[in-house]
Each structure stands twice: as C-alpha cells, then as structure tokens.
Design an enzyme around this catalytic site. Structure first.
Site, mmCIF file in Angstrom:
data_model
loop_
_atom_site.group_PDB
_atom_site.id
_atom_site.type_symbol
_atom_site.label_atom_id
_atom_site.label_comp_id
_atom_site.label_asym_id
_atom_site.label_seq_id
_atom_site.Cartn_x
_atom_site.Cartn_y
_atom_site.Cartn_z
ATOM 1 N N TYR A 154 6.119 -8.456 -7.133
ATOM 2 C CA TYR A 154 4.859 -8.872 -7.761
ATOM 3 C C TYR A 154 5.146 -9.872 -8.889
ATOM 4 O O TYR A 154 4.478 -10.902 -9.009
ATOM 5 C CB TYR A 154 4.163 -7.618 -8.284
ATOM 6 C CG TYR A 154 2.775 -7.805 -8.850
ATOM 7 C CD1 TYR A 154 1.674 -7.978 -8.010
ATOM 8 C CD2 TYR A 154 2.545 -7.769 -10.229
ATOM 9 C CE1 TYR A 154 0.392 -8.122 -8.531
ATOM 10 C CE2 TYR A 154 1.276 -7.910 -10.759
ATOM 11 C CZ TYR A 154 0.200 -8.081 -9.910
ATOM 12 O OH TYR A 154 -1.066 -8.228 -10.431
ATOM 13 N N THR A 189 -9.185 -1.471 -12.750
ATOM 14 C CA THR A 189 -9.756 -1.797 -11.430
ATOM 15 C C THR A 189 -9.097 -0.862 -10.413
ATOM 16 O O THR A 189 -8.099 -0.202 -10.734
ATOM 17 C CB THR A 189 -9.428 -3.254 -11.003
ATOM 18 O OG1 THR A 189 -8.019 -3.340 -10.744
ATOM 19 C CG2 THR A 189 -9.820 -4.277 -12.045
HETATM 20 N N1 LIG Z 1 -5.955 -4.975 -12.472
HETATM 21 C C1 LIG Z 1 -4.937 -5.399 -13.176
HETATM 22 O O1 LIG Z 1 -4.383 -4.678 -14.028
HETATM 23 C C2 LIG Z 1 -4.401 -6.789 -12.967
HETATM 24 C C3 LIG Z 1 -3.534 -7.323 -13.932
HETATM 25 C C4 LIG Z 1 -3.016 -8.594 -13.764
HETATM 26 C C5 LIG Z 1 -3.381 -9.334 -12.646
HETATM 27 N N2 LIG Z 1 -4.231 -8.790 -11.735
HETATM 28 C C6 LIG Z 1 -4.580 -9.604 -10.580
HETATM 29 O O2 LIG Z 1 -5.981 -9.742 -10.541
HETATM 30 C C7 LIG Z 1 -6.410 -10.020 -9.225
HETATM 31 C C8 LIG Z 1 -7.573 -9.127 -8.868
HETATM 32 O O3 LIG Z 1 -7.128 -7.784 -8.878
HETATM 33 P P1 LIG Z 1 -8.070 -6.553 -9.251
HETATM 34 O O4 LIG Z 1 -7.363 -5.797 -10.293
HETATM 35 O O5 LIG Z 1 -9.454 -6.989 -9.443
HETATM 36 O O6 LIG Z 1 -7.884 -5.699 -7.905
HETATM 37 P P2 LIG Z 1 -8.922 -5.084 -6.863
HETATM 38 O O7 LIG Z 1 -8.091 -4.337 -5.896
HETATM 39 O O8 LIG Z 1 -10.035 -4.399 -7.558
HETATM 40 O O9 LIG Z 1 -9.520 -6.392 -6.175
HETATM 41 C C9 LIG Z 1 -8.749 -7.219 -5.357
HETATM 42 C C10 LIG Z 1 -9.602 -7.672 -4.201
HETATM 43 O O10 LIG Z 1 -8.815 -8.562 -3.400
HETATM 44 C C11 LIG Z 1 -9.022 -8.245 -2.032
HETATM 45 N N3 LIG Z 1 -7.864 -8.688 -1.271
HETATM 46 C C12 LIG Z 1 -6.609 -8.190 -1.319
HETATM 47 N N4 LIG Z 1 -5.819 -8.849 -0.465
HETATM 48 C C13 LIG Z 1 -6.598 -9.789 0.140
HETATM 49 C C14 LIG Z 1 -6.347 -10.776 1.121
HETATM 50 N N5 LIG Z 1 -5.148 -10.927 1.679
HETATM 51 N N6 LIG Z 1 -7.378 -11.589 1.470
HETATM 52 C C15 LIG Z 1 -8.590 -11.451 0.928
HETATM 53 N N7 LIG Z 1 -8.888 -10.507 0.017
HETATM 54 C C16 LIG Z 1 -7.897 -9.696 -0.381
HETATM 55 C C17 LIG Z 1 -9.207 -6.745 -2.022
HETATM 56 O O11 LIG Z 1 -9.858 -6.303 -0.839
HETATM 57 C C18 LIG Z 1 -10.030 -6.525 -3.276
HETATM 58 O O12 LIG Z 1 -11.405 -6.601 -3.008
HETATM 59 C C19 LIG Z 1 -5.163 -9.847 -8.341
HETATM 60 O O13 LIG Z 1 -4.590 -11.105 -8.078
HETATM 61 C C20 LIG Z 1 -4.236 -9.041 -9.237
HETATM 62 O O14 LIG Z 1 -2.882 -9.228 -8.910
HETATM 63 C C21 LIG Z 1 -4.743 -7.553 -11.866
#
Ligand SMILES: NC(=O)c1ccc[n+]([C@@H]2O[C@H](COP(=O)([O-])OP(=O)(O)OC[C@H]3O[C@@H](n4cnc5c(N)ncnc54)[C@H](O)[C@@H]3O)[C@@H](O)[C@H]2O)c1
Length: 262
Positions: A154, A189
């Site tokens: 990641y 999330t």
């Molecule tokens: N939540 C955290 O702590 C955090 C921290 C840093 C970065 N992020 C990043 O934020 C972004 C959003 O994450 P989140 O926390 O909202 O997670 P989440 O799981 O709530 O939402 C992610 C969404 O992406 C969709 N998804 C996953 N793989 C996919 C694909 N191949 N094609 C299309 N859709 C896809 C999922 O179905 C989901 O609806 C991600 O890139 C994650 O790495 C999250």
C-alpha cells in the site's frame, strides 16, 4: 452560487467513504457527478441521494484497474454530461500483510487498483481535460510519505501516486490542467475499519483508540473533512495550486513524539 456550478466531475470509489462524501458535497456545490464504483449498487445509492436532493448524478460501474472499464467510465460521463472538468481518482483498497507472507496476487491487486487505477483514470481523462483546462485529483495517503508496518504494498502504491501527481503536473500544467493529490491520515470509513468486525468489542475499542492516538489531534478524520479539501483543490479557490500532495492528517506527519504526548 456553488463553488462547482456547471462543472462535470467523475469520482471513482464514489459508492463509499471519502468518495461518497465528496460526490455529495460536489453535487451540493453545483457539479454534475458521475459516481463510479465497482460496487454498482453502492454507486446507484449515492447517485440516487444526489438526484433526490435536486442535484445531477449518474452511477457507473467500473473496475479502475481495468483499461477497458476506465476508458468506458470517461466515455460514458462525456456522453451523458457533454464534457469532463474534474476527475477524482479516489478508489482504493488496502489490508495489512507482512511482506514475506504476501502473495504475488495480493501485491498486484493493491498496486493495480491504487496506482495503476490512477494512471488509467488519467490516461483516458486527460484528452477530455485538455479541452476544458480541467483538474486531476487523486487520493494518496500518509502511507505514501511514511512507512507503515505490514503495509509495504500500500505504501509503495501511494508513494507512486504522489510522484505520478507531480510528474503529470510537470507534463500538463502549461496546457491548463492542474494536478494534485490528497494524503489523508486515518479516516473513519469501511476501509480503515477492515477486519474490525472480527474483533471483540474490547479489541475493537483498543484498535480505534490506537488509530486515534497516531494523530496529534487525538482522533481519526471524517470523510467530509477530506471532501472539503477535495472541493477546495478542484475549485477555482485553488487556481494557483498544482503538483502538490496536500496532507490532511490531523498532525500524523508533523513529527515524532519524544517524551510522550504532553
Ligand atoms: N480511510 C482511510 O483511513 C484512508 C487513509 C488514507 C487514504 N485513503 C484512501 O482513500 C481512498 C478512499 O478510501 P475510503 O477510506 O473511502 O474507503 P472505502 O472502502 O469506504 O471506499 C472505497 C471505494 O472504492 C471502491 N473501489 C475499490 N476498488 C475499486 C476498483 N478497483 N474500482 C472501482 N471502485 C473500487 C470500493 O467499492 C469503495 O466503494 C482510497 O484510495 C484509500 O486508499 C483512505
């Protein structure tokens, strides 16, 4: 007047968490939103929330790691709304695994979605964004800046998103496209709580407190706090910002804490 009046935005991972909060906020600020997710039902729900509130949205099913899907999500957005002003490459996955126990498939899957997915989204969106002098935004992470235990795959992918962002800014700023990414700390999330359902209530509480304590503000962030940053970066308020990894982490990366918290 909204900050994104008459703008057309495509948001990947729009069915949940940060993408959902951003889709709702962008629509509320006047944008027409293509809510993209591989979970079609979730994308539909979010698009439905927007249209019920009087906004404009469509739901599109796409796996961002597949070129044909990425090409189609851009084409369908342009077909429906007429053009593209903003792409927010936000879809992502992640899970903890020590590197020597990680299968090649697990490595490939995370890098394919989290890094290649950004490349593919941009590859197909850029020809449209060149016409509108548009905006590219992606979700990286503090994991792209600092190492995190058991998250090598990641971290590598998110660090890649940061430098891809900077390189694309070098390539396309003169043609009017701004390119930035956001580096969130832990945001509450479904992704950040992966596996919590398997924990006892006590262990779950301990895990939540541990995550909160990583941030100087002693709490995790909310999806809306990233959505508001995304709105800023995609609006004209950020007209002089490009090539940046904007950190929104409650102080996670401010420094190392010698001698305890206070
Ligand atoms: N939540 C955290 O702590 C955090 C921290 C840093 C970065 N992020 C990043 O934020 C972004 C959003 O994450 P989140 O926390 O909202 O997670 P989440 O799981 O709530 O939402 C992610 C969404 O992406 C969709 N998804 C996953 N793989 C996919 C694909 N191949 N094609 C299309 N859709 C896809 C999922 O179905 C989901 O609806 C991600 O890139 C994650 O790495 C999250």
């Amino acid at each position: 007047m909204g900050k994104l009046d008459n703008k057309i935005a495509l948001i990947t991972g729009g069915g949940s968490g940060i993408g959902r909060a951003t889709s709702l906020l962008f629509a509320n600020e006047g944008a027409s939103v293509a809510v993209v997710d591989w979970k079609e039902e979730d994308a539909r729900k979010v698009a439905g929330e927007i249209t019920q509130a009087g906004g404009k949205a469509i739901a599109l099913k796409a796996d961002v790691s597949k070129a044909a899907d990425a090409e189609r999500m851009v084409a369908d957005t342009v077909k429906h709304f007429g053009r593209l002003d903003i792409i927010y490459n936000n879809a992502g996955i992640g899970f903890a695994r020590p590197l020597h126990q990680m299968s090649e498939e697990e490595w490939d899957r995370v890098v394919d979605v989290d890094l290649k997915g950004v490349f593919l989204g941009c590859k197909y969106a850029i020809p449209e964004l060149l016409k509108t002098r548009g905006v590219i935004l992606s979700t990286a992470s503090v994991a792209g800046i600092e190492g995190i235990r058991r998250m090598g795959h990641y971290c590598a992918a998110k660090a890649g998103v940061i430098l891809l962002t900077k390189s694309m800014a070098m390539d396309y700023s003169e043609q009017g496209i701004r390119v930035n990414c956001i580096c969130p700390g832990v945001i509450t999330t479904p992704l950040s709580e992966t596996g919590y359902d398997k924990l006892t209530p006590e262990k779950r509480e301990r895990a939540r407190k541990g995550a909160a304590s990583m941030h100087l503000l002693q709490r995790t962030g909310q999806p809306e706090e990233i959505a508001r940053t995304a709105l800023f970066l995609c609006s004209d308020d950020a007209s002089f910002i490009t090539g940046q990894a904007v950190v929104v982490d409650g102080g996670w990366t401010a420094g190392h804490r010698m001698g305890g918290q206070h």
